[in-house]
Write a protein that holds these residues in place. Structure first.
Motif, PDB file in Angstrom:
ATOM      1  N   GLU A 230       0.833  -1.207   0.000  1.00 34.90           N
ATOM      2  CA  GLU A 230       0.000   0.000   0.000  1.00 34.90           C
ATOM      3  C   GLU A 230       0.865   1.254   0.000  1.00 34.90           C
ATOM      4  N   ARG A 231       2.081   1.121   0.523  1.00 35.27           N
ATOM      5  CA  ARG A 231       2.970   2.289   0.601  1.00 35.27           C
ATOM      6  C   ARG A 231       4.397   1.789   0.710  1.00 35.27           C
ATOM      7  N   ILE A 232       5.350   2.595   0.269  1.00 33.90           N
ATOM      8  CA  ILE A 232       6.759   2.317   0.523  1.00 33.90           C
ATOM      9  C   ILE A 232       7.338   3.501   1.285  1.00 33.90           C
ATOM     10  N   ILE A 233       7.923   3.199   2.437  1.00 37.51           N
ATOM     11  CA  ILE A 233       8.623   4.219   3.214  1.00 37.51           C
ATOM     12  C   ILE A 233      10.094   4.078   2.885  1.00 37.51           C
ATOM     13  N   ILE A 234      10.712   5.164   2.474  1.00 40.66           N
ATOM     14  CA  ILE A 234      12.123   5.093   2.077  1.00 40.66           C
ATOM     15  C   ILE A 234      12.939   6.078   2.897  1.00 40.66           C
ATOM     16  N   GLY A 235      13.901   5.543   3.655  1.00 31.94           N
ATOM     17  CA  GLY A 235      14.726   6.385   4.512  1.00 31.94           C
ATOM     18  C   GLY A 235      16.189   6.031   4.368  1.00 31.94           C
ATOM     19  N   GLY A 236      16.970   6.382   5.379  1.00 33.05           N
ATOM     20  CA  GLY A 236      18.407   6.118   5.347  1.00 33.05           C
ATOM     21  C   GLY A 236      19.177   7.364   4.967  1.00 33.05           C
ATOM     22  N   GLY A 237      20.482   7.338   5.262  1.00 28.01           N
ATOM     23  CA  GLY A 237      21.328   8.516   5.092  1.00 28.01           C
ATOM     24  C   GLY A 237      21.310   9.096   3.692  1.00 28.01           C
ATOM     25  N   VAL A 238      21.351   8.263   2.683  1.00 31.93           N
ATOM     26  CA  VAL A 238      21.407   8.763   1.299  1.00 31.93           C
ATOM     27  C   VAL A 238      20.144   9.551   0.957  1.00 31.93           C
ATOM     28  N   TYR A 272       2.364   7.353  -1.955  1.00 33.35           N
ATOM     29  CA  TYR A 272       2.857   5.974  -2.103  1.00 33.35           C
ATOM     30  C   TYR A 272       4.299   5.850  -1.633  1.00 33.35           C
ATOM     31  N   LEU A 273       5.134   6.787  -2.028  1.00 30.62           N
ATOM     32  CA  LEU A 273       6.560   6.734  -1.680  1.00 30.62           C
ATOM     33  C   LEU A 273       6.845   7.890  -0.737  1.00 30.62           C
ATOM     34  N   VAL A 274       7.086   7.574   0.527  1.00 28.61           N
ATOM     35  CA  VAL A 274       7.157   8.628   1.542  1.00 28.61           C
ATOM     36  C   VAL A 274       8.397   8.463   2.420  1.00 28.61           C
ATOM     37  N   ALA A 275       8.752   9.542   3.090  1.00 34.11           N
ATOM     38  CA  ALA A 275       9.847   9.516   4.057  1.00 34.11           C
ATOM     39  C   ALA A 275       9.350   8.914   5.373  1.00 34.11           C
ATOM     40  N   PRO A 276      10.247   8.343   6.165  1.00 36.30           N
ATOM     41  CA  PRO A 276       9.836   7.861   7.496  1.00 36.30           C
ATOM     42  C   PRO A 276       9.404   9.049   8.352  1.00 36.30           C
ATOM     43  N   GLU A 277       8.442   8.818   9.235  1.00 33.22           N
ATOM     44  CA  GLU A 277       8.058   9.892  10.157  1.00 33.22           C
ATOM     45  C   GLU A 277       8.904   9.864  11.429  1.00 33.22           C
ATOM     46  N   LEU A 278       9.401   8.698  11.765  1.00 32.45           N
ATOM     47  CA  LEU A 278      10.180   8.584  12.994  1.00 32.45           C
ATOM     48  C   LEU A 278      11.664   8.827  12.753  1.00 32.45           C
ATOM     49  N   GLY A 279      12.021   9.024  11.481  1.00 29.32           N
ATOM     50  CA  GLY A 279      13.404   9.332  11.134  1.00 29.32           C
ATOM     51  C   GLY A 279      14.372   8.329  11.726  1.00 29.32           C
ATOM     52  N   GLN A 280      15.384   8.836  12.409  1.00 35.68           N
ATOM     53  CA  GLN A 280      16.452   8.003  12.964  1.00 35.68           C
ATOM     54  C   GLN A 280      15.967   7.098  14.096  1.00 35.68           C
TER      55      GLN A 280
END
Lengths: 297, 297
Positions: A230-238, A272-280
């Motif tokens: 339903e969604r992809i959360i994409i995070g990480g340093g890059v 659909y493609l979002v940043a994490p809300e909790l971050g680190q």
């Protein structure tokens, strides 16, 4: 009258540092950061932090780098298996922590933990299925489906999916196993190796991020078509690079080429493609969720 | 004393033919094959077969080609959406069948149905997670996880994953959306287009199947790393080629390059990548499972 949530311990075991915390629901009561040296030293320091605290924990959750053995029928369940990280192969992480406490201890991968954290308090609240992908020193992904993080024969290793060489790129990739998998082509170290500069010197070069976005979009296309999340959360340093998330959305739209459910292909992909809300903090909070869940079973 | 299983109806809706059956557990009491012409004609004939039978069905399961709308909150739930098959876009398949019977009617994709069939009576008995992949006129895959076939935003479309061009291949692929996705490179029509011969004339040419196996192994590698299934069942017309399954296992071993859980990478993949046990009947039997399951909820 509602019962107060339990006080739990959480360890996020990373390749560079361990983060250890005591919390209740999503509130931290105490936390510490411990550099990752040897298993004996780092795990002992993490355990000591939890034991010495004035807060008594009722359960502990671990979210760890891997690969992990997550087969509950295996004698090495909860161990880090064959990691390239020197000294850490065959580390019985779960057993080491269990041996020091008389409470339940639960374990998942770092990305599985982060997925649980985002599902509970972040960008995936209320979703039945989603993927959490992190793009940093490595690339890893967790799949949440059917009410839990998905494991089967091992756990997902999304960093090692196939991508096709872009026509304007001659870089061969740096994955020691697959060369040009997505981790070999688009992780932080891959960026550094392809462009022969530290990432901090590449921030203003549009061609760097255009190519990066195209490779990530390829991997996201395969993830999309294989798991229909339903969604992809994409995070990480890059992904902290300014503008990169939006660029990846655009390139993913090109990759999908109009094929898929209309909610997806007729959208701008912003939901659909979002940043994490909790971050680190996603992984650490996820470890807290693991601990809380272990008390409910 | 055990209750006798219910008598159910099943429709496997394919692009060339519909198979319709009445069964109890996995025993067929009656069945028929109806050529796929127009929705009005073919669906009506399928309904008539079920209505005219001397067996009264207690529920009906549909396993259909797609793409399908499987979002239960959508007004077009159970419809075939934008298929390239002329005349079949926006066919309200579920509604057409429901309108003719006073029993529960359940629907899934053809590959989702086949996965359910194999899970219940075939090569995936007892597994908690697996993938069912079919390689024929098209390439499609179903993911079984958390006790059911997985849907999220739409359903998996595994035929459209990224593969990398093999160095000895200059074929551009035939997918109208993506060109060189796995369906564009390795489906039956792709084989015919690349080698400029009907598949029946290619059976003895080893280079055809060596290349085919390498592309399939690429797709299977991405499926493996993204979903970590306990097993992959691979069927469909193309896989009937003598020796191809074993060749794909060998090439998949090369693709994995030793990276993954030891149960996988230290094995010969004979338990991991297997043929369907129900063969051509997996989808029809899966539709029977769908019907039976609908009675249990």
């Amino acid at each position: 009258m509602s019962t107060e949530p339990p006080v739990v311990g959480a360890i996020e075991a990373g390749g560079t540092k361990f983060r250890v915390a005591i919390g209740r629901s999503h509130h931290l009561l105490a936390d510490a950061t411990i550099p990752t040296t040897t298993p004996a030293e780092t795990v002992a320091a993490s355990i000591e932090f939890l034991r010495e605290s004035k807060h008594r924990v009722e359960a502990i959750g671990l979210a760890s780098f891997g690969p992990l053995d997550l087969n509950p029928h295996s004698p090495s369940y909860g161990s880090i298996t064959t990691t390239p990280k020197p000294g850490w192969s065959d580390t019985p992480l779960l057993e080491m922590v269990r041996g020091s406490f008389d409470v339940k201890v639960a374990i998942d991968t770092d990305v599985g933990g982060a997925a649980l954290g985002e599902r509970t308090w972040g960008a995936a609240r209320g979703l039945e299925s989603f993927v959490y992908l992190t793009v940093g020193t490595g690339i890893g992904g967790g799949l949440f489906a059917g009410g839990r993080t998905h494991h089967g024969l091992g756990h997902p290793e999304m960093g090692h999916v196939v991508v096709a060489q872009e026509q304007d790129d001659s870089f061969e990739g740096i994955c020691p196993f697959h060369g040009s998998c997505i981790e070999g082509m688009a992780s932080g170290p891959a960026l550094r190796a392809r462009w022969n500069h530290p990432v901090v010197d590449l921030l203003d070069r549009w061609e760097v991020w255009d190519l990066e976005a195209r490779y990530l979009a390829q991997a996201l296309r395969s993830i999309t078509y294989i798991t229909a999340p339903e969604r992809i959360i994409i995070g990480g340093g890059v992904m902290r690079q300014q503008g990169l998330l939006q660029l990846v959305r655009t390139k993913l739209g090109v990759e999908l080429a109009g094929y898929g459910p209309s909610e997806l292909v007729d959208s701008d992909l912003e939901d659909y493609l979002v940043a994490p809300e909790l971050g680190q903090d996603a992984g650490l909070f996820g470890a807290m969720v693991l601990a809380q869940q272990s008390l409910a079973t």
